[in-house]
Design a protein around this motif. Structure first.
Motif, PDB file in Angstrom:
ATOM      1  N   PHE A  40       0.831  -1.203   0.000  1.00 35.51           N
ATOM      2  CA  PHE A  40       0.000   0.000   0.000  1.00 35.51           C
ATOM      3  C   PHE A  40       0.869   1.258   0.000  1.00 35.51           C
ATOM      4  O   PHE A  40       0.566   2.241  -0.685  1.00 35.51           O
ATOM      5  CB  PHE A  40      -0.908  -0.014   1.234  1.00 35.51           C
ATOM      6  N   TYR A  41       1.984   1.211   0.757  1.00 38.13           N
ATOM      7  CA  TYR A  41       2.920   2.333   0.811  1.00 38.13           C
ATOM      8  C   TYR A  41       3.506   2.602  -0.578  1.00 38.13           C
ATOM      9  O   TYR A  41       3.575   3.756  -1.027  1.00 38.13           O
ATOM     10  CB  TYR A  41       4.038   2.016   1.806  1.00 38.13           C
ATOM     11  N   ILE A  42       3.942   1.551  -1.257  1.00 40.74           N
ATOM     12  CA  ILE A  42       4.529   1.691  -2.603  1.00 40.74           C
ATOM     13  C   ILE A  42       3.504   2.253  -3.577  1.00 40.74           C
ATOM     14  O   ILE A  42       3.801   3.153  -4.373  1.00 40.74           O
ATOM     15  CB  ILE A  42       5.070   0.337  -3.095  1.00 40.74           C
ATOM     16  N   ALA A  43       2.275   1.736  -3.512  1.00 42.10           N
ATOM     17  CA  ALA A  43       1.216   2.220  -4.405  1.00 42.10           C
ATOM     18  C   ALA A  43       0.933   3.697  -4.175  1.00 42.10           C
ATOM     19  O   ALA A  43       0.793   4.484  -5.126  1.00 42.10           O
ATOM     20  CB  ALA A  43      -0.051   1.402  -4.199  1.00 42.10           C
ATOM     21  N   ASN A  44       0.869   4.097  -2.899  1.00 37.72           N
ATOM     22  CA  ASN A  44       0.636   5.509  -2.575  1.00 37.72           C
ATOM     23  C   ASN A  44       1.787   6.387  -3.039  1.00 37.72           C
ATOM     24  O   ASN A  44       1.579   7.514  -3.529  1.00 37.72           O
ATOM     25  CB  ASN A  44       0.456   5.679  -1.062  1.00 37.72           C
ATOM     26  N   SER A  45       3.027   5.890  -2.888  1.00 41.83           N
ATOM     27  CA  SER A  45       4.198   6.661  -3.305  1.00 41.83           C
ATOM     28  C   SER A  45       4.184   6.883  -4.809  1.00 41.83           C
ATOM     29  O   SER A  45       4.448   7.984  -5.291  1.00 41.83           O
ATOM     30  CB  SER A  45       5.487   5.930  -2.890  1.00 41.83           C
ATOM     31  N   MET A  46       3.888   5.829  -5.557  1.00 43.86           N
ATOM     32  CA  MET A  46       3.821   5.946  -7.020  1.00 43.86           C
ATOM     33  C   MET A  46       2.718   6.918  -7.434  1.00 43.86           C
ATOM     34  O   MET A  46       2.890   7.734  -8.339  1.00 43.86           O
ATOM     35  CB  MET A  46       3.577   4.581  -7.651  1.00 43.86           C
TER      36      MET A  46
END
Length: 361
Positions: free
Chosen positions: A123-129
């Motif tokens: 979820f963190y990676i998706a939000n960062s992207m």
């Protein structure tokens, strides 16, 4: 080997913290805190912490209150609540106030913690992207807005001048007056051509690939002399060049030429019309794997309040001379693409010096 995911665990019970770190320290970078102050210190020192576990029941504040407190100051880490009090009100409160991603019961099971970390990290990676894409989209909208204004000003303006010149020329039989009109039209065409070339440079930079080759700066300087010599003579400008190269230098010739052409053109363009000792100097030196390009002039200079803005797209520091506002933007983008640096020193009424340093590729 990929870098370990950084995790912060906040709990007022020391045994819980020790057990958590002992179980997970080999697979993750674990930071533990017994109170909110310690936790905030870790978040400030390690802004790349991705997941925060927090106990709900603590003496100074609840986990929900802590998460609510950091929502603004540290919005990126994914928040997970740990508590033995599995009542529905706590869950709803955690979601509504603290934007909690997940809720795990205590005493926790290691498999549940690892599963929560895995989901939170995704979820963190998706939000960062998404955040990066949103920022790129915002910049694109800003550039599009500026581009729309620039097109209407820098393309339509010269075209209106040309159209007006044609109408005037059709209404007169005086050859001298027609020549004057043609001279004005020529200036409009030159402005339009310069804008088109700047646009070409801009899109070439955005989409082009580097073509690395050996660069002979003596040849580059000779080419610049041939290009600018006539203009320098006509404008009564002393154009000086100096090259010091005793070693090979490999880089993208087209990009290097773009940098030099834009800086030298600006040095010629922004001269003080009333000055009698107009000077422009191009100095290129190669040493220890780096090329230093210095372009200096004794022209108008740049006001200190504009120094930090001159590389912005479509920005114009001078109203006395027309320009697309893309030249220095293209220069800065090219320097960055070549992993170089650019610095400027300028004093109004005394002149400007640009210094570009490029590494050997």
């Amino acid at each position: 080997m990929s870098e370990k995911i950084k995790i912060l665990y906040l709990d007022d019970e020391h045994n819980n913290l020790v057990g958590f770190k002992a179980s997970l320290r080999f697979d993750y970078s674990i930071y533990i805190a017994q109170n909110a102050t310690e936790a905030l210190a870790y978040l400030d020192k390690h802004p790349d912490i991705r997941v925060i576990f927090c106990d709900q029941r603590m003496p100074d504040k609840t986990g929900v209150e802590f998460f609510e407190e950091i929502r603004q100051s540290h919005p990126h880490p994914i928040r997970i609540l740990l508590t033995a009090y599995a009542d529905i009100e706590s869950v709803v409160d955690a979601i509504n106030r603290g934007h909690v991603f997940r809720y795990v019961k205590k005493p926790w099971i290691e498999a549940d913690i690892i599963s929560a970390i895995d989901e939170a990290n995704k979820f963190y990676i998706a939000n960062s992207m998404l955040s990066i894409q949103n920022e790129e989209l915002r910049k694109a909208y800003v550039e599009l807005d500026k581009f729309a204004y620039s097109v209407s000003h820098d393309i339509r303006g010269p075209l209106v001048g040309i159209s007006g010149g044609i109408n005037l020329a059709l209404q007169t039989a005086d050859i001298k007056e027609i020549k004057e009109i043609l001279s004005l039209m020529e200036r409009s065409v030159a402005k339009l051509d310069a804008f088109i070339m700047d646009m070409h440079d801009y899109y070439s930079l955005e989409r082009g690939e580097l073509k690395i080759s050996a660069i002979d700066f003596n040849e580059v300087a000779k080419e610049k002399h041939d290009i600018y010599a006539i203009y320098a003579r006509a404008s009564n400008i002393d154009f000086q060049m100096e090259v010091e190269q005793k070693e090979l230098f490999w880089n993208d010739l087209a990009s290097v030429n773009l940098i030099i052409n834009n800086l030298v053109t600006n040095a010629f363009k922004y001269q003080r019309k009333e000055a009698k000792d107009k000077k422009v100097k191009l100095k290129i030196s190669v040493s220890r794997g780096y090329t230093t390009i210095v372009v200096s002039d004794n022209g108008m200079g740049i006001d200190e309040k504009h120094i930090n803005e001159i590389y912005n797209l479509f920005f114009r520091a001078h109203v006395e001379e027309s320009g697309s506002g893309m030249g220095l933007y293209n220069v800065k983008s090219t320097v960055r693409k070549l992993d170089g640096t650019i610095e400027v020193e300028s004093v109004v009424g005394q002149g400007t010096t640009f210094t570009v340093v490029l590494p050997h590729k």
